[in-house]
Design an enzyme around this catalytic site. Structure first.
Site, mmCIF file in Angstrom:
data_model
loop_
_atom_site.group_PDB
_atom_site.id
_atom_site.type_symbol
_atom_site.label_atom_id
_atom_site.label_comp_id
_atom_site.label_asym_id
_atom_site.label_seq_id
_atom_site.Cartn_x
_atom_site.Cartn_y
_atom_site.Cartn_z
ATOM 1 N N ARG A 177 0.825 -1.224 0.000
ATOM 2 C CA ARG A 177 0.000 0.000 0.000
ATOM 3 C C ARG A 177 0.856 1.270 0.000
ATOM 4 O O ARG A 177 0.451 2.288 -0.520
ATOM 5 C CB ARG A 177 -0.884 0.045 1.240
ATOM 6 C CG ARG A 177 -1.754 -1.155 1.394
ATOM 7 C CD ARG A 177 -2.945 -0.858 2.284
ATOM 8 N NE ARG A 177 -3.522 -2.096 2.769
ATOM 9 C CZ ARG A 177 -3.996 -3.060 2.016
ATOM 10 N NH1 ARG A 177 -3.984 -2.940 0.702
ATOM 11 N NH2 ARG A 177 -4.479 -4.161 2.546
ATOM 12 N N CYS A 281 -0.138 0.362 16.056
ATOM 13 C CA CYS A 281 -0.299 -0.860 16.856
ATOM 14 C C CYS A 281 -0.270 -0.534 18.345
ATOM 15 O O CYS A 281 -0.634 -1.350 19.177
ATOM 16 C CB CYS A 281 0.800 -1.852 16.536
ATOM 17 S SG CYS A 281 2.410 -1.194 16.921
ATOM 18 N N GLU A 382 -10.013 -5.527 16.637
ATOM 19 C CA GLU A 382 -9.024 -4.458 16.483
ATOM 20 C C GLU A 382 -9.569 -3.527 15.394
ATOM 21 O O GLU A 382 -9.674 -3.929 14.229
ATOM 22 C CB GLU A 382 -7.670 -5.025 16.047
ATOM 23 C CG GLU A 382 -6.648 -3.921 15.861
ATOM 24 C CD GLU A 382 -5.301 -4.379 15.315
ATOM 25 O OE1 GLU A 382 -5.232 -5.393 14.609
ATOM 26 O OE2 GLU A 382 -4.305 -3.691 15.600
HETATM 27 P P1 NAD Z 1 -1.382 -7.166 7.247
HETATM 28 O O1 NAD Z 1 -1.240 -8.333 8.147
HETATM 29 O O2 NAD Z 1 -2.555 -7.105 6.332
HETATM 30 O O3 NAD Z 1 -0.101 -7.065 6.282
HETATM 31 C C1 NAD Z 1 1.215 -7.134 6.786
HETATM 32 C C2 NAD Z 1 2.117 -7.718 5.715
HETATM 33 O O4 NAD Z 1 1.676 -9.039 5.400
HETATM 34 C C3 NAD Z 1 2.120 -6.927 4.409
HETATM 35 O O5 NAD Z 1 3.436 -6.862 3.917
HETATM 36 C C4 NAD Z 1 1.220 -7.748 3.499
HETATM 37 O O6 NAD Z 1 1.583 -7.665 2.138
HETATM 38 C C5 NAD Z 1 1.405 -9.171 4.008
HETATM 39 N N1 NAD Z 1 0.205 -9.991 3.851
HETATM 40 C C6 NAD Z 1 -1.095 -9.568 3.882
HETATM 41 N N2 NAD Z 1 -1.926 -10.604 3.712
HETATM 42 C C7 NAD Z 1 -1.164 -11.710 3.583
HETATM 43 C C8 NAD Z 1 -1.460 -13.101 3.373
HETATM 44 N N3 NAD Z 1 -2.714 -13.543 3.282
HETATM 45 N N4 NAD Z 1 -0.426 -13.957 3.296
HETATM 46 C C9 NAD Z 1 0.852 -13.514 3.398
HETATM 47 N N5 NAD Z 1 1.175 -12.222 3.580
HETATM 48 C C10 NAD Z 1 0.194 -11.325 3.667
HETATM 49 O O7 NAD Z 1 -1.282 -5.855 8.152
HETATM 50 P P2 NAD Z 1 -1.510 -4.355 7.721
HETATM 51 O O8 NAD Z 1 -2.957 -4.109 7.473
HETATM 52 O O9 NAD Z 1 -0.533 -3.946 6.683
HETATM 53 O O10 NAD Z 1 -1.066 -3.605 9.071
HETATM 54 C C11 NAD Z 1 -1.924 -3.390 10.161
HETATM 55 C C12 NAD Z 1 -1.765 -4.477 11.209
HETATM 56 O O11 NAD Z 1 -0.421 -4.542 11.642
HETATM 57 C C13 NAD Z 1 -2.586 -4.205 12.461
HETATM 58 O O12 NAD Z 1 -3.164 -5.407 12.879
HETATM 59 C C14 NAD Z 1 -1.555 -3.717 13.462
HETATM 60 O O13 NAD Z 1 -1.883 -3.911 14.820
HETATM 61 C C15 NAD Z 1 -0.382 -4.538 13.076
HETATM 62 N N6 NAD Z 1 0.849 -3.944 13.556
HETATM 63 C C16 NAD Z 1 1.456 -4.515 14.639
HETATM 64 C C17 NAD Z 1 2.615 -3.964 15.134
HETATM 65 C C18 NAD Z 1 3.302 -4.568 16.330
HETATM 66 O O14 NAD Z 1 4.352 -4.101 16.683
HETATM 67 N N7 NAD Z 1 2.752 -5.586 16.973
HETATM 68 C C19 NAD Z 1 3.174 -2.828 14.533
HETATM 69 C C20 NAD Z 1 2.542 -2.277 13.433
HETATM 70 C C21 NAD Z 1 1.371 -2.844 12.948
#
Ligand code: NAD
Length: 498
Positions: A177, A281, A382
């Site tokens: 994104r 997060c 969330e």
């Molecule tokens: P997401 O899980 O959708 O995506 C994260 C990554 O995974 C991206 O690079 C994406 O391309 C990949 N991805 C997405 N779907 C996938 C699939 N089915 N199979 C394999 N890879 C896949 O997360 P997001 O929407 O980009 O980010 C928001 C989320 O991240 C929230 O839940 C937030 O809480 C979490 N987050 C956690 C922390 C932490 O430190 N715990 C920090 C930042 C964000």
């Protein structure tokens, strides 16, 4: 419209796929770029470049690695504004917030500049007669980072500075994104003198992620994102023999006691709930008002939420920008609907917000829901948007119990003037990062960052000492240099010290 390409072996690489993903400007709602989506073959090209680069980079002296890391630190520091603009245009967050995320990432680079100190081993002289013992740590090989949309600069910086300073090479798969900041960073690394192939960026979706998880030359995977994907990454990475740390989602609570300075608490809750449109997060999404604190707190938060200036990220007057996509806006608004339908009181309503000049942007205004019950979907999910739910609890212990019964355990905070209550809280909550009158307790880079329960799969948190441990493995050497060989009898017994 520009096409954002991979960065492999020190140059832009178009990749073999015709598949492309849209990159929006969330403030205008318009597609501004397209990004290439990697195939398995593209991932293999990047991992191969990293594997070849590992042969020499893992032999580079500590002094050389440190110099390059210092150069990189200077370049990032000089370009905070440029990186922040890329982040703001693709993520939507306001420029000052984007600059803040780069600053927090920079702190990890600064931590990694101290790698000679961090990698010092142990030495025991005369562990046995004439025998010394020592340990040191070596890099793992090719490490992969898979990162979320919400901190396109900072979260990757939690990973690659430490991995690379430890002597590993790196393949980053940032969020599709908001991919531009990662390519910009790759250019800075090259300018800093990092050899080609040590840091690579592949763009893509599940196809790219699965290829990294399966690739035999990837030694370790660091992931940050939502909990279902974190769990998947952890399981698949382990099944393919990799070291994995997978940080997941969150539902962060703040407890407000009646003895707190409520004005202070309301100010900080407003900032922690609505900063970055709640897409952090560590955002506070549930305020637990204890005893009689509730009504006064809600009045204050309502007023402050109503004062937040919402607008485009580039507009210096804006305090809060849009959310990342049209789908995110729709999901957040439907969760507010569901809260209202199940009996919560919407005391500040951000649904349907239209911002003059940005009529097609993905905006949701700050929203406060009072009288939220833990059984409601809006409490359980969330939300990842600018929504603060207020829950009531009779006692501190009941509030702690509420936090502990939540599946997530990323961050939490207490607002109080009682040291006794704060201590009970810090010892009682099953959460990785705790704030006392600090709503977003993100550890400095020289500590490690990570949650508990469904907020982290794996046993190592990111950056800080645990990051160094994650990206290295230990060797222990037992050495004897006999100058009179017959003075040491060899025996068939299991060796014991003498
Ligand atoms: P997401 O899980 O959708 O995506 C994260 C990554 O995974 C991206 O690079 C994406 O391309 C990949 N991805 C997405 N779907 C996938 C699939 N089915 N199979 C394999 N890879 C896949 O997360 P997001 O929407 O980009 O980010 C928001 C989320 O991240 C929230 O839940 C937030 O809480 C979490 N987050 C956690 C922390 C932490 O430190 N715990 C920090 C930042 C964000």
């Amino acid at each position: 419209m520009a096409t954002i390409e991979h960065w492999i072996g020190g140059e832009f690489t178009p990749g073999r796929s015709q598949r492309r993903g849209p990159v929006f400007n969330p403030a205008t709602g318009r597609e501004q770029h397209e990004v290439v989506l990697a195939t398995e073959a593209d991932v293999d090209t990047a991992v191969t470049a990293a594997r070849i680069a590992f042969e020499s980079w893992s032999q580079a002296s500590l002094s050389k690695r440190t110099k390059i890391m210092f150069n990189f630190r200077e370049l990032v520091n000089a370009r905070v504004k440029e990186i922040a603009e890329l982040v703001s245009d693709e993520h939507g967050k306001v420029l000052s917030d984007a600059a803040g995320e780069v600053q927090r990432g920079l702190e990890v680079i600064e931590f990694a500049c101290g790698i000679p100190q961090l990698l010092k081993g142990e030495y025991s002289d005369q562990a046995s007669t004439g025998v010394d013992m020592f340990s040191f740590r070596e890099p793992l090989g090719v490490c992969a980072g898979i990162t979320p949309f919400n901190f396109p600069a900072m979260v990757p910086m939690w990973m690659y500075p430490v991995a690379i300073a430890c002597g590993n090479t790196f393949v980053l798969k940032p969020s599709e994104r908001d991919p531009s900041a990662s390519n910009y960073i790759a250019g800075l690394f090259q300018e800093a003198g990092l050899p080609d192939g040590v840091f690579n960026v592949v763009h893509g979706d599940k196809t790219a992620v699965d290829a990294l998880l399966r690739h035999p030359d990837v030694a370790a995977v660091s992931f940050v994102g939502s909990t279902p994907i974190a769990r998947y990454i952890f399981e698949q990475g382990n099944a393919h023999g990799k070291r994995v740390q997978a940080l997941g989602g969150a539902k962060n609570h703040a407890i407000i006691l009646p003895d707190a300075d409520l004005e202070y608490a309301a100010d900080h809750l407003t900032a922690a709930a609505f900063g970055s449109a709640g897409e952090r997060c560590m955002a506070i999404s549930a305020a637990v008002a204890v005893g009689g604190a509730g009504d006064a707190l809600v009045d204050l938060v309502n007023r402050k939420a109503g004062d937040v200036v919402v607008g485009g990220g580039r507009d210096p007057r804006s305090e809060m920008g849009p959310v990342v996509t049209a789908a995110a806006k729709q999901r957040i608004e439907s969760l507010i609907d569901s809260g209202e339908a199940s009996g919560a009181k919407v005391t500040v309503d951000g649904r349907g917000l239209r911002v003059p000049g940005y009529e097609d942007g993905f905006f949701v205004g700050p929203t406060v829901l009072d009288q939220v019950d833990p059984s409601m979907e809006v409490y359980r999910e969330e939300i990842f948007g600018p929504v603060l739910s207020v829950v009531r609890a009779d006692t501190v212990d009941a509030a702690i119990e509420l936090i502990n019964s939540n599946p997530y355990g990323n961050g939490t905070a207490i607002f109080t003037s009682s040291g006794e209550a704060a201590r009970r809280f810090q010892r009682g909550v099953k959460v990785g990062m705790i704030g006392i009158n600090v709503p977003i307790p993100v550890p400095m880079a020289y500590y490690s960052f990570g949650g508990w329960k469904d907020s982290l799969f794996g046993d190592k948190h990111v950056h800080g000492p645990e990051g160094v441990s994650f990206y290295t493995r230990a060797k222990v050497v037992t050495a004897r240099w006999p100058h009179v060989s017959h003075a040491y009898d060899a025996s068939l017994h299991f060796p014991t010290a003498s």
